[in-house]
Design an enzyme around this catalytic site. Structure first.
Site, short mmCIF file in Angstrom:
data_model
loop_
_atom_site.label_atom_id
_atom_site.label_comp_id
_atom_site.label_asym_id
_atom_site.label_seq_id
_atom_site.Cartn_x
_atom_site.Cartn_y
_atom_site.Cartn_z
N SER A 167 -2.86 0.12 4.16
CA SER A 167 -2.30 0.30 3.09
C SER A 167 -1.17 -0.53 2.66
O SER A 167 -0.14 -0.83 3.54
CB SER A 167 -1.79 1.86 3.23
OG SER A 167 -0.49 2.10 2.25
N GLY A 168 -0.92 -1.03 1.42
CA GLY A 168 0.31 -2.05 1.01
C GLY A 168 1.43 -1.19 0.80
O GLY A 168 2.22 -1.84 1.59
N LEU A 169 1.40 0.05 0.63
CA LEU A 169 2.79 0.81 0.47
C LEU A 169 3.22 0.89 2.22
O LEU A 169 4.41 0.63 2.61
CB LEU A 169 2.56 2.21 0.12
CG LEU A 169 3.64 3.12 0.36
CD1 LEU A 169 4.85 2.58 -0.35
CD2 LEU A 169 3.39 4.37 -0.43
N ASP B 262 7.32 -2.29 -1.73
CA ASP B 262 5.77 -2.28 -2.05
C ASP B 262 5.69 -3.22 -3.42
O ASP B 262 5.23 -2.68 -4.28
CB ASP B 262 5.27 -0.82 -2.11
CG ASP B 262 3.84 -1.14 -2.33
OD1 ASP B 262 3.33 -1.99 -2.08
OD2 ASP B 262 3.16 0.10 -2.94
N ASP C 182 -5.82 -3.03 1.47
CA ASP C 182 -5.20 -2.55 0.25
C ASP C 182 -4.68 -4.08 -0.26
O ASP C 182 -3.75 -4.49 0.16
CB ASP C 182 -4.25 -1.58 0.17
CG ASP C 182 -3.51 -1.39 -0.91
OD1 ASP C 182 -3.75 -2.20 -2.13
OD2 ASP C 182 -2.52 -0.59 -1.07
N ASP D 192 -3.50 -5.18 -3.28
CA ASP D 192 -2.64 -5.29 -4.42
C ASP D 192 -3.50 -5.93 -5.46
O ASP D 192 -4.69 -5.48 -5.71
CB ASP D 192 -1.42 -5.87 -3.95
CG ASP D 192 -0.71 -4.97 -3.02
OD1 ASP D 192 -1.00 -3.75 -2.76
OD2 ASP D 192 0.32 -5.48 -2.49
N GLU E 289 -6.49 -4.63 -7.23
CA GLU E 289 -6.31 -3.88 -8.49
C GLU E 289 -5.80 -4.57 -9.68
O GLU E 289 -5.39 -5.75 -9.40
CB GLU E 289 -5.09 -2.85 -8.08
CG GLU E 289 -3.73 -3.30 -7.82
CD GLU E 289 -2.87 -2.35 -7.28
OE1 GLU E 289 -3.23 -1.75 -6.59
OE2 GLU E 289 -1.51 -2.71 -7.55
N LYS F 23 3.30 -6.76 -7.69
CA LYS F 23 2.89 -5.57 -8.04
C LYS F 23 4.21 -4.58 -8.10
O LYS F 23 5.11 -4.93 -7.48
CB LYS F 23 1.88 -5.02 -7.22
CG LYS F 23 2.19 -4.70 -5.94
CD LYS F 23 1.19 -3.73 -5.26
CE LYS F 23 1.35 -2.31 -5.78
NZ LYS F 23 0.49 -1.27 -4.88
N ASN G 157 4.59 -0.43 -7.06
CA ASN G 157 3.95 0.56 -6.53
C ASN G 157 3.56 1.69 -7.82
O ASN G 157 4.36 1.84 -8.58
CB ASN G 157 4.70 1.49 -5.59
CG ASN G 157 3.87 2.87 -4.84
OD1 ASN G 157 4.01 3.72 -5.53
ND2 ASN G 157 3.27 2.34 -3.42
N SER G 158 2.29 2.18 -7.70
CA SER G 158 1.86 2.83 -8.90
C SER G 158 2.78 4.23 -9.29
O SER G 158 2.65 4.98 -10.02
CB SER G 158 0.40 3.36 -8.53
OG SER G 158 -0.54 2.11 -8.20
N ARG H 163 -9.98 -1.70 -8.24
CA ARG H 163 -9.33 -0.60 -8.56
C ARG H 163 -8.54 -0.75 -9.94
O ARG H 163 -8.05 -1.55 -10.17
CB ARG H 163 -8.21 -0.46 -7.59
CG ARG H 163 -7.18 0.40 -7.63
CD ARG H 163 -6.33 0.68 -6.61
NE ARG H 163 -4.91 1.10 -6.83
CZ ARG H 163 -3.85 1.43 -5.84
NH1 ARG H 163 -4.49 1.29 -4.53
NH2 ARG H 163 -2.83 1.60 -5.95
N HIS I 227 -7.35 5.26 -9.91
CA HIS I 227 -6.12 5.80 -9.67
C HIS I 227 -5.40 6.60 -10.22
O HIS I 227 -5.29 6.27 -11.69
CB HIS I 227 -5.07 4.81 -8.96
CG HIS I 227 -4.12 5.13 -7.96
ND1 HIS I 227 -4.46 6.28 -7.25
CD2 HIS I 227 -2.89 4.84 -7.54
CE1 HIS I 227 -3.29 6.38 -6.13
NE2 HIS I 227 -2.43 5.47 -6.46
#
Lengths: 300, 300, 300, 300
Positions: free
Chosen positions: C50-52, C62, C89, C91, C118, C124, C126-127, C163, C194
């Site tokens: 995971s990137g986060l 992130d 991930d 990103d 993504e 980026k 974080n979503s 993504r 997502h």
């Protein structure tokens, strides 16, 4: 550049074949990706990733001042920029048998074809410096390293070269032969016997007694005047030009820096330096230009 | 070598002083620690850590193929091997204002004196390639980067140079002046105006209109034939020889590799390459030899 | 530990098979080698790098604050410590199509099985943060990335997941479907759609319309209460528990740190923490102990 | 997060003061930036960057399998994420005196406050493993390391702690005292005497005889049940909780991974894990959000 040429494990098999081939092979030193590319383009079938010249390019001493992962990163760039096999100067293995196993695992992943390990202690001292500190590793401990190296390979073709510093340490021919034989039994693929004499006599005394039990590789940095045919007559498998590109580049960079400084102008050197187009060519820019057309479409 | 010479923040103040000094300063390119050391020894008072030549030495394209931390590691070795100030070619900042802040924090820790940031997008394309892809960053976004850079400094003397690629992108003199003025107001310490013309006319048109509102730095890679006094007459603060050591070393390494390959011997080049002792001297081996005596006692 | 288990490319084929298998697969997040090992031991057939959580473990945001090679190094340790496939991930690809190609080449070398990219910009956000900054990449540009990713593979089994953040960016179901279809045509192996809704309605609206044109992967961080069978009924290929090990470890480390601080003693927590032997087991120390006997002989 | 808090050298002075202060100080282990941040927030005035837990988090053995620069990178992230002083577990110095000098130079640049070096060989073996391999370094060689460490400091406040493994190696109290005294004379700032007994008797026998010639630091991993006041009565300067956050996180991550695997759902653990907002808070996202407003203007 590496993007269009697959980095395969087959370089290991090619290096192995070069060492076992009856003809004499020459390996050229490289200390970064650029010099590796240049050596390959000049026609060398294999490269020597030199501990001395890599450390010199990094501005540190040839005493394991750069960590093994810092050296590994240099090797990775070299591997990505070339297709010929690269033999890494692994010094004394950067620690014990386990450190060497980790190094080899990472070399395999990065497409390096082999490693040369020498029977000295960690951190090492360059073979041409401080004769009084050239202590040798114990034979048993070093043989354990070689066995561990062979046992950990994922690609059985990966080349493990054992280098004895017995002559460098002043321990004589018998010790060099005794050690080389022990390393052979432990599983080494080839032997480097290093010598700092200005004549090849000492090295050739070894090759005569050794009688080709394993391929022999020599590094005639000091006995550079020896003709190629003399190596051939001794049945030498490969000769390494261990530091010549770096040494040539030092003189040239010193001349250029001094001249531009003195003349306050680069006009005087322009004709003697590579055009920008040659820099871009060596970087493989043409592949990127084409890829930009393919994947970016019109100009952004 | 760096072990005996403190890496202090004072290099930042020295670079700042060089830029503000009325006399013309020359910066020499370096692409690794060795070339940095050589440029310093030749008498250059400051160095240019070139994005083009560092990427070429690493075997990658000048399109941010090496990550910013990989470039940072090259810079750290350069800094450790020298005492003169180093100005980093920071390309477009390796992302946005925040990426640039992180880069600067790390440059400060490693003793780098300043960074030059250009108003292009990420990943960048070399200024001498693909004119149709030389898109410029928005002025507001780029000014935000400069403000962020200045605001994050721990050492207020760290130098932030803004480079406009307006002329490279074919946007003309007015755009270059408009951007330079905006960057000045945003907090830049100096301006690089880049030009790919073979004559300095375009660059000098800028310097005349600019009227020394901030120090101007030029990179005459294409207009190399311009005499030093012409730069002085224009009030130019500094000139960067941006890639000359690398370009010189390429030609020399190609010659040496080809000759050794052809002659199957290094004898023919021995007189033209640096002796091993010179390699050891550049690595600073004398300090280590003395330290071994001091800290290891008798030979191990 | 990795020393005895070959890191093969076959993980790519296993990940591919898991995605195409009609049964539902669960991927567990890992943020370093230790958590990866724990997730594998718990029985998860694949991992999500995971990137986060990797950025959180590194202490950075992130927002691509860690360079792509710094993240790559984390991935390499994770790969070495496990044998199950790892999906990275990725990103937004850390730049453009070319940066993504370089990343993938390095992932392949290090035994990573796939990358998820993504359709956002670099750097980026974080979503789950700053809805107003969730700008999307252009469809053509992002499709170029996917095509470049597929074209550069050495191992054709390496998995490229696309993504779309269309729902995160508030662009609606039609845009999500339009983009997913474009990414499918460009060569993606699977689609992540997502959503930050606390209910799966939005995501399930997508899966219904999508009709299994490619495997769909969901990340129910916010709609965690959805039962597994609901995912099965929608034909979802895989579900990613994207940050749970990290979030669990945070609470536990906070509790332990606070209690030891308050009690001035570790006695109160000893029963609740892993014994040292368990740490050594997870490190694979048994293999090293045996290897020391084999290669070092008697105690040194 | 580090972007708003200056990384200054003053942490060195704070660590020095903590060690010389007559009151007992507790240092908490950290193995990455996140655990370091958590330990700081819990109120610990200083941190221990543990060799064991950093290697465990990286998935490698506590036998110098990670290179010193890989460990350094972990330390750099830890330093950037905190403001309290960090004492690095420097193992045996990653080689000889010169390797230690290089390590220290890099630690100083990255804001680490001190290093603890132990009198074992390289590569090391964890003190709780393989009693038969716990060979000690020669006293003279180790004193040379300490002198070299002190002589190379740029910041005279940087703390050099000498750790003797004499008790671990079964060499007895007299040897421990003899070595500690030699290390004191060589310039150490404090002494760690390590013991693997489940009771503090052995360690306290040392402190009684030592009579506070230098501050003493203890690591009661095995004799964790010793009350804080017992350390105070012995005049102990500092106690290190050397691996507790990692050991706590292992149990918790194992529980969570197994439960989610078994239940095919994260619903059961949601209440027991940190909310996403807490992850973002620990990453310092608020500073970035504010900076984006300041430097990016309106949403991009």
């Amino acid at each position: 550049m590496a993007l269009v040429e697959p980095v395969t494990q087959r370089r290991t098999a090619r290096l192995r074949a070069l060492l076992h081939d009856p003809s004499l092979t020459f390996l050229m030193e490289a200390h970064n990706a650029l010099s590796a590319r240049i050596a390959q383009e000049a026609g060398f079938p294999a490269l020597w990733a030199s501990g001395l010249t890599i450390s010199a390019a990094l501005g540190v001493r040839d005493s394991n001042e750069a960590s093994w992962t810092q050296v590994l990163e240099v090797l990775e760039f070299m591997s990505d920029a070339t297709t010929v096999p690269i033999l890494m100067d692994g010094d004394s293995g950067h620690g014990n048998f386990n450190t060497l196993r980790r190094l080899i695992r990472k070399l395999e992943q990065r497409g390096i074809a082999g490693v040369c390990v020498e029977d000295k202690l960690f951190p090492k001292t360059n073979s041409f410096l401080r004769a009084d500190r050239q202590a040798l590793a114990g034979v048993d401990e070093f043989c354990g390293k070689i066995r561990a190296a062979r046992d950990c390979l994922l690609d059985g073709e990966f080349v493990v070269v054992a280098r004895t510093e017995a002559l460098i340490a002043g321990r004589g021919l018998d010790e060099a032969l005794r050690r080389a034989e022990a390393y052979r039994r432990a599983g080494a693929d080839a032997i480097v016997v290093h010598s700092k004499q200005p004549e090849p006599n000492e090295a050739f005394a070894f090759t005569r007694e050794w009688a080709d039990r394993l391929p022999v590789v020599l590094i005639p940095t000091r006995y550079f005047a020896t003709p190629a045919n003399a190596f051939r007559e001794q049945g030498v498998s490969a000769v390494i030009w261990a530091n010549h590109l770096l040494r040539g580049s030092i003189v040239r960079m010193q001349e250029i820096a001094e001249r531009i400084r003195r003349e306050e102008s680069a006009a005087g050197v322009e004709a003697a330096i590579a055009p920008l187009a040659e820099v871009f060519r060596l970087q493989g820019d043409d592949e990127l230009e084409e890829a930009e057309r393919r994947y970016l479409g019109g100009p952004s």
